[in-house]
Scaffold this active site. Structure first.
Site, PDB file in Angstrom:
ATOM      1  N   HIS A  39       0.807  -1.338   0.212  1.00 27.33           N
ATOM      2  CA  HIS A  39       0.051  -0.184  -0.085  1.00 27.33           C
ATOM      3  C   HIS A  39       0.822   1.028  -0.111  1.00 27.33           C
ATOM      4  CE1 HIS A  39      -2.927   3.065   1.406  1.00 27.33           C
ATOM      5  NE2 HIS A  39      -4.015   2.460   0.977  1.00 27.33           N
ATOM      6  N   SER A  46     -32.390  30.246   7.363  1.00 32.94           N
ATOM      7  CA  SER A  46     -31.666  30.545   8.732  1.00 32.94           C
ATOM      8  C   SER A  46     -30.510  31.304   8.333  1.00 32.94           C
ATOM      9  CB  SER A  46     -31.281  29.424   9.527  1.00 32.94           C
ATOM     10  OG  SER A  46     -32.509  28.758  10.182  1.00 32.94           O
ATOM     11  N   GLU A  86     -22.989  18.983   5.339  1.00 34.14           N
ATOM     12  CA  GLU A  86     -21.912  19.919   5.454  1.00 34.14           C
ATOM     13  C   GLU A  86     -20.687  19.635   4.880  1.00 34.14           C
ATOM     14  OE1 GLU A  86     -25.112  20.406   8.773  1.00 34.14           O
ATOM     15  OE2 GLU A  86     -23.699  19.102   7.968  1.00 34.14           O
ATOM     16  N   HIS A 134     -25.447  32.184  12.765  1.00 35.20           N
ATOM     17  CA  HIS A 134     -25.628  31.925  14.339  1.00 35.20           C
ATOM     18  C   HIS A 134     -24.347  31.858  14.968  1.00 35.20           C
ATOM     19  CE1 HIS A 134     -29.493  31.110  12.252  1.00 35.20           C
ATOM     20  NE2 HIS A 134     -29.913  30.945  13.383  1.00 35.20           N
ATOM     21  N   ASP A 190     -31.080  27.552  21.128  1.00 36.74           N
ATOM     22  CA  ASP A 190     -31.032  26.080  20.887  1.00 36.74           C
ATOM     23  C   ASP A 190     -29.718  25.426  21.648  1.00 36.74           C
ATOM     24  OD1 ASP A 190     -32.486  25.807  18.697  1.00 36.74           O
ATOM     25  OD2 ASP A 190     -31.008  26.944  17.336  1.00 36.74           O
ATOM     26  N   ARG A 205     -27.043  35.890  14.156  1.00 37.94           N
ATOM     27  CA  ARG A 205     -28.591  35.742  14.177  1.00 37.94           C
ATOM     28  C   ARG A 205     -29.512  36.809  14.656  1.00 37.94           C
ATOM     29  NH1 ARG A 205     -32.313  31.878  18.168  1.00 37.94           N
ATOM     30  NH2 ARG A 205     -34.331  31.966  17.024  1.00 37.94           N
TER      31      ARG A 205
END
Length: 529
Positions: free
Chosen positions: A127, A251, A278, A328, A336, A387
């Protein structure tokens, strides 16, 4: 292709090839991107899977037993299974089959790692470790290879030499493009401009106009909403702008009125709904940036930057323009709670080499941040937005011009004895503390530092004019991990930061709980002086 191709004039028409191994397909990001590619029916995407059953730890059968062909069929891919990866004719036939499919294709090539090596073929030792002289000699014998190291036989060199055919293909394309340009001059000019990365001739004047308008309006709003306003203006100037969000469009405020979502039936759009991906989203934007001709940006919450962190780092390492919108941005986002409230993420971004990070305090700094991100082609930019609503700060013309230098004096006094540095939502906290201290006769300077890396790149004279070395009483205020700010405040300075995780509750109450108030800032300055 959807934007520029016209009847009888196909100026964009190529495939994208990806080579992956077993380890690549174990990574979670492979699921994120392959799933989305299937939904989008990306028929120009061809992936060749080197199925050798080996990774660094050995045979993968004990930790990777997926039926990969069925997995990709479930994504909606076209799969060519069980191809002999050591047979060029078989691979060529598989590629041609893939090209004929309207779906993304996976070609499963069964191979033996270290093929031909007498004792190491098919083992993890082949490898990454050198085979060694004896094993190399045995491999040459097994492959009937009679040539010396780095010696390429003329017949093989000629068979693989595509310079002439490539030059002919390029010449044919250029001839076609010349005809295209004579028939569609505006499209041709726009194609060449966007592929070259050049901005429109009206860019500077329109952005200067937008900055002036924004300063004059003095509107108070969340910087994420201010960002949305700027995106709308930029999108009207740059058709190559390609936006998106990881299931947080509303958002993140990353969409604009004229945006058209991309889908398998509408490939000419300019907005991607990435879903909760993400890592995949950030990696895809890296690929788009590397391709050229498009300017990608994507959005998620700042704390969720962690999910895409490796792709963020790769953007910086590769030096590509990938614009990362993170909203945010602090405990100010409120209810939250700690799972969604970033703490260490700003320090992470700022300490990443070749990453430019902006955290604007209002609408004006947001305009400047977006302009800088679009113009920066040597690396990614992280644009960090709030936010909660933020007041627009008053500035004179000199201050307005200095925003682009990364840090500037926002409030000042004659012979200041202390400096308060702040970013984002904490700038107004610092300004209110300044008002309180000024009323007491305490001479204080407030420095807004929306981009520390941009400020660091300024000449020493400017840096010293903003942060005079003689003023050792310095207080940094930011609702994030405090350690980054030690370099700016020095051993005699202090930081009001957040060394712990946040708390759930209304944003204003959480700010007060952790000491991000004008009263606390003013009290700390008094103690320091």
């Amino acid at each position: 292709a959807a934007r520029f191709n016209q009847d009888n004039y196909v100026v964009v028409d190529h495939h994208t090839y990806v080579f992956v191994g077993d380890g690549c397909l174990m990574e979670g990001v492979s699921h994120e991107v392959a799933s989305l590619a299937g939904v989008q029916k990306l028929g120009k995407l061809i992936c060749l899977y080197d199925d050798n059953g080996i990774s660094i730890d050995g045979e993968v059968k004990d930790w990777f037993a997926d039926n990969t062909a069925q997995r990709f069929e479930a994504y909606g891919w076209h799969v060519v299974d069980d191809v002999d990866g050591h047979n060029a004719d078989a691979i060529a036939a598989a590629v041609n089959e893939a090209k004929a499919s309207p779906l993304p294709s996976l070609i499963c090539c069964k191979t033996t790692i270290g093929y031909g090596a007498p004792t190491l073929a098919g083992t993890s030792s082949a490898h990454g470790s050198p085979l060694g002289d004896e094993e190399i000699s045995g491999t040459r014998g097994n492959l009937d290879w009679k040539y010396g190291p780095f010696e390429i036989p003329d017949e093989l060199k000629e068979a693989w030499d595509c310079r002439q055919s490539g030059a002919e293909s390029e010449s044919n394309w250029r001839q076609q493009f010349a005809e295209y340009a004579s028939k569609f001059p505006e499209l041709a000019a726009e194609f060449e401009r966007s592929v070259s990365g050049e901005l429109p001739s009206t860019w500077e004047s329109r952005m200067a106009e937008l900055l002036k308008e924004t300063a004059e309006s003095g509107e108070s709003k969340a910087s994420r909403n201010a960002s949305a306003d700027v995106i709308g203006v930029i999108a009207s100037m740059l058709p190559e702008l390609l936006g998106g969000s990881a299931d947080l469009t509303g958002s993140n405020c990353t969409i604009w009125d004229e945006a058209q979502p991309i889908s398998d039936i509408a490939p000419g759009g300019n907005y991607v709904y990435y879903g909760v991906r993400e890592f995949g989203m950030t990696a895809i934007c890296n690929g788009i940036a590397l391709h050229g001709g498009l300017i990608p940006f994507s959005g998620t919450f700042l704390t969720f930057m962690e999910y895409g962190r490796n792709a963020v780092r790769m953007a910086a390492l590769m030096g590509i323009r990938n614009i990362l919108v993170y909203t945010h941005d602090s405990i100010g986002q409120g209810e939250d709670g700690p799972t969604h409230q970033p703490v260490e993420q700003l320090a992470n971004l700022r300490s990443t080499p070749n990453m430019s990070t902006w955290r604007p305090c209002d609408t004006v700094e947001t305009v400047v941040a977006w302009k800088a991100a679009i113009e920066r082609q040597s690396g990614p930019s992280a644009l960090v937005f709030s936010r909660q609503g933020l007041p627009c700060q008053t500035r004179d013309e000199a201050q307005l011009n200095d925003v682009a230098r990364g840090a500037y004096v926002l409030r000042d006094a004659e012979n200041p004895v202390a400096i308060i540095l702040a970013t984002g939502s904490e700038v107004d906290v610092a300004v209110q503390a300044y008002d309180e201290l000024s009323g007491e006769g305490v001479a204080v300077r407030v420095v807004s530092m929306p981009s520390a890396d941009v400020f660091e790149a300024q000449d020493p004279e400017y840096r010293d004019s903003v942060l005079p070395p003689s003023i050792r009483c310095r207080l940094a205020v930011e609702a994030a991990h405090p350690d980054y700010w030690r370099k700016w405040v020095g051993l005699e300075g202090n930081v009001i930061g957040l060394p712990t995780f946040g708390a759930s509750g209304p944003g204003a109450q959480v700010f007060e709980h952790f000491g991000f108030t004008p009263e606390a800032v003013a009290a700390t300055v008094r103690e320091m002086i």
